[in-house]
Design an enzyme around this catalytic site. Structure first.
Site, PDB file in Angstrom:
ATOM      1  N   LEU A  93      56.126  23.621  25.124  1.00 39.26           N
ATOM      2  CA  LEU A  93      56.084  22.412  24.276  1.00 39.26           C
ATOM      3  C   LEU A  93      55.103  21.428  24.912  1.00 39.26           C
ATOM      4  O   LEU A  93      55.336  20.969  26.023  1.00 39.26           O
ATOM      5  CB  LEU A  93      57.493  21.790  24.231  1.00 39.26           C
ATOM      6  CG  LEU A  93      57.743  20.721  23.176  1.00 39.26           C
ATOM      7  CD1 LEU A  93      57.954  21.340  21.799  1.00 39.26           C
ATOM      8  CD2 LEU A  93      58.978  19.901  23.551  1.00 39.26           C
ATOM      9  N   HIS A  94      54.001  21.148  24.253  1.00 44.16           N
ATOM     10  CA  HIS A  94      53.049  20.213  24.857  1.00 44.16           C
ATOM     11  C   HIS A  94      52.245  19.398  23.854  1.00 44.16           C
ATOM     12  O   HIS A  94      51.482  18.522  24.243  1.00 44.16           O
ATOM     13  CB  HIS A  94      52.057  20.990  25.737  1.00 44.16           C
ATOM     14  CG  HIS A  94      51.052  21.758  24.928  1.00 44.16           C
ATOM     15  ND1 HIS A  94      51.333  22.991  24.417  1.00 44.16           N
ATOM     16  CD2 HIS A  94      49.801  21.450  24.524  1.00 44.16           C
ATOM     17  CE1 HIS A  94      50.287  23.436  23.733  1.00 44.16           C
ATOM     18  NE2 HIS A  94      49.340  22.515  23.775  1.00 44.16           N
ATOM     19  N   ARG A  95      52.377  19.698  22.556  1.00 47.25           N
ATOM     20  CA  ARG A  95      51.551  18.998  21.571  1.00 47.25           C
ATOM     21  C   ARG A  95      51.820  17.502  21.601  1.00 47.25           C
ATOM     22  O   ARG A  95      52.981  17.073  21.722  1.00 47.25           O
ATOM     23  CB  ARG A  95      51.886  19.497  20.169  1.00 47.25           C
ATOM     24  CG  ARG A  95      51.493  20.905  19.932  1.00 47.25           C
ATOM     25  CD  ARG A  95      50.048  20.971  19.531  1.00 47.25           C
ATOM     26  NE  ARG A  95      49.702  22.343  19.256  1.00 47.25           N
ATOM     27  CZ  ARG A  95      48.495  22.720  18.894  1.00 47.25           C
ATOM     28  NH1 ARG A  95      47.534  21.830  18.771  1.00 47.25           N
ATOM     29  NH2 ARG A  95      48.239  23.966  18.654  1.00 47.25           N
ATOM     30  N   ASP A 101      55.171  25.172  20.424  1.00 46.60           N
ATOM     31  CA  ASP A 101      54.298  24.420  19.510  1.00 46.60           C
ATOM     32  C   ASP A 101      52.832  24.770  19.789  1.00 46.60           C
ATOM     33  O   ASP A 101      51.928  24.113  19.292  1.00 46.60           O
ATOM     34  CB  ASP A 101      54.543  22.903  19.614  1.00 46.60           C
ATOM     35  CG  ASP A 101      54.242  22.340  20.995  1.00 46.60           C
ATOM     36  OD1 ASP A 101      53.873  23.104  21.921  1.00 46.60           O
ATOM     37  OD2 ASP A 101      54.367  21.105  21.160  1.00 46.60           O
ATOM     38  N   ARG A 129      51.244  17.466  30.542  1.00 51.43           N
ATOM     39  CA  ARG A 129      51.439  16.369  29.570  1.00 51.43           C
ATOM     40  C   ARG A 129      52.940  16.144  29.331  1.00 51.43           C
ATOM     41  O   ARG A 129      53.418  15.010  29.321  1.00 51.43           O
ATOM     42  CB  ARG A 129      50.762  16.740  28.253  1.00 51.43           C
ATOM     43  CG  ARG A 129      51.412  16.119  27.023  1.00 51.43           C
ATOM     44  CD  ARG A 129      50.912  16.755  25.745  1.00 51.43           C
ATOM     45  NE  ARG A 129      49.519  16.430  25.476  1.00 51.43           N
ATOM     46  CZ  ARG A 129      49.083  15.226  25.157  1.00 51.43           C
ATOM     47  NH1 ARG A 129      49.911  14.220  25.059  1.00 51.43           N
ATOM     48  NH2 ARG A 129      47.807  15.031  24.926  1.00 51.43           N
TER      49      ARG A 129
END
Ligand code: UD1
Length: 374
Positions: free
Chosen positions: A227-229, A302, A262
């Protein structure tokens, strides 16, 4: 013929690896620029090592900063290199700030831009990637699509010259149908590069990766998650909603979560926390990731690339987004948007070959080499 390749973010290292070899086979000289968008060992160097990518000719050191600052720095520094090198064309990959920064620098110098992974659309302009894709496509001379979905999107946006009527082009030498330049761009279906890399890496990953052992996991007993978007991590409320969703899934399937820098930054600043059934680890190398994915019972992600990797490895995927560019994986029944997920996957097997045949790099190199004859 001389090509400048611009890469900078993790998925671009993976895509560039087979292209570098194919360009060499087609007698094209390749100047390599690393923008520095990703700079940690685990986000950059380990990919160069595993995929045997040579040391870049230029390091632009344009990591971090806001989108504007990062893109501007990439634009400015790429321009300096291009003025110095004067390549015949510039290749950019995907949809990151390195893609648009590099493409814009080239287009303004009237150097033809070759966009690999052209035509992808989420139809959601709140994603920085969607803006990067649309702009890059519209200043490119060669638009190389991984599948027919990209071709259809570009036709809708007014691109008229399409090789082989939008079907995967044949292997071997490529002859452009008519003249191509920035005002007369050509769209080509080359197949998906990540499939090339996966096909040749999966056995090596099985042999070399000890990730399952390191995390003390048995095959088929865990889910993998990434998950990083920006749209999932940058807003505290949205991130908390995702954490709560993930905790619900983890109650049934324990999850292993290699955390992107992030996400780590944001996670440390919000009160919401993952449950104990979610094991957070450092970002994985390419081989570790393939190995972990191949033996997972489920992928939650994602990421764009991982939706396809799960499809190729036949691992059910739940995409943590409101929409996806990789609609073929959803149609094939192997991918489902998280809002639609109720615990089951139909897992039809009827979409084989939608992303080409694992020979995308050779097709791409043949198309690029054909620019020399214009
Ligand atoms: C970028 C791409 C995204 C792609 C992803 C792959 C854009 C707009 N987004 O997102 O499409 O899916 O790469 O991973 O280009 N950081 C580190 N170490 C690193 C790299 C980044 O600490 O090696 C930090 C940065 O300082 C920054 C944050 O992580 O604060 C985000 O990095 P950035 O390059 O801006 O974008 P990504 O989120 O990685």
């Amino acid at each position: 013929m001389k090509i400048a390749n611009i890469i900078g973010a993790r998925p671009q290292f993976v895509k560039y690896a087979p292209v570098a070899e194919a360009l060499q086979r087609h007698g094209v000289q390749d100047v390599l620029l690393h923008t520095g968008q990703h700079y940690d060992y685990a986000m950059s160097k380990v990919f160069f090592d595993q995929l045997k990518i040579r040391e870049p000719d230029y390091h632009l050191n344009a990591g971090s900063g806001s989108h504007g600052a990062q893109t501007a720095l990439i634009l400015q520094k790429t321009e300096e290199v291009l003025l110095n090198e004067r390549p015949d064309a510039v290749m950019v990959y995907g949809d990151t700030n390195s893609t648009i920064g590099g493409a814009l620098a080239a287009a303004k110098l009237h150097i033809p831009v070759v966009h690999v992974e052209a035509g992808l659309r989420s139809f959601n302009k709140r994603m920085p990637e969607e803006i990067n894709r649309i702009l890059t496509d519209h200043i490119s001379t060669l638009l190389l699509c991984p599948s027919s979905v990209g071709i259809a999107n570009l036709r809708r946006e007014g691109f008229v010259a399409v090789a082989n009527e939008g079907a995967l082009i044949p292997e071997g030498t490529f002859a452009p149908p008519g003249s191509i330049d920035a005002d007369h761009p050509l769209v080509v279906n080359t197949g998906d590069l990540m499939y090339d890399v996966l096909l040749r890496s999966v056995e090596i990953a099985e042999r070399e990766s000890d990730a399952l052992g390191r995390f003390q996991l048995a095959p088929g007993t865990y889910g993998l998650m990434t998950l990083h978007r920006a749209e999932n991590t940058d807003d505290a409320e949205q991130f908390a909603a995702m954490i709560s969703y993930v905790n619900g899934i983890a109650a049934r399937t324990p999850l292993i979560f290699p955390m992107h820098p992030r996400t780590r930054k944001m996670y440390s600043s919000i009160p919401a926390k993952f449950s104990d059934a979610v094991t957070i680890v450092e970002p994985l190398s390419y081989f570790d990731l393939l190995h972990m994915l191949k033996h997972a019972s489920l992928l939650l992600t994602d990421s764009g690339g991982m939706q396809k990797e799960a499809y190729w490895l036949r691992v059910p995927c739940v995409t943590m987004r409101e929409e996806t560019e990789w609609t073929e994986t959803v149609e094939a029944g192997w991918n489902i948007l998280y809002r639609d997920y109720e615990g089951g996957h139909p897992r039809k097997d009827d979409a084989a070959g939608v992303y080409g045949d694992g020979q995308a790099a050779d097709r791409i190199a043949a198309v690029v080499a054909s620019l020399a004859s214009l």
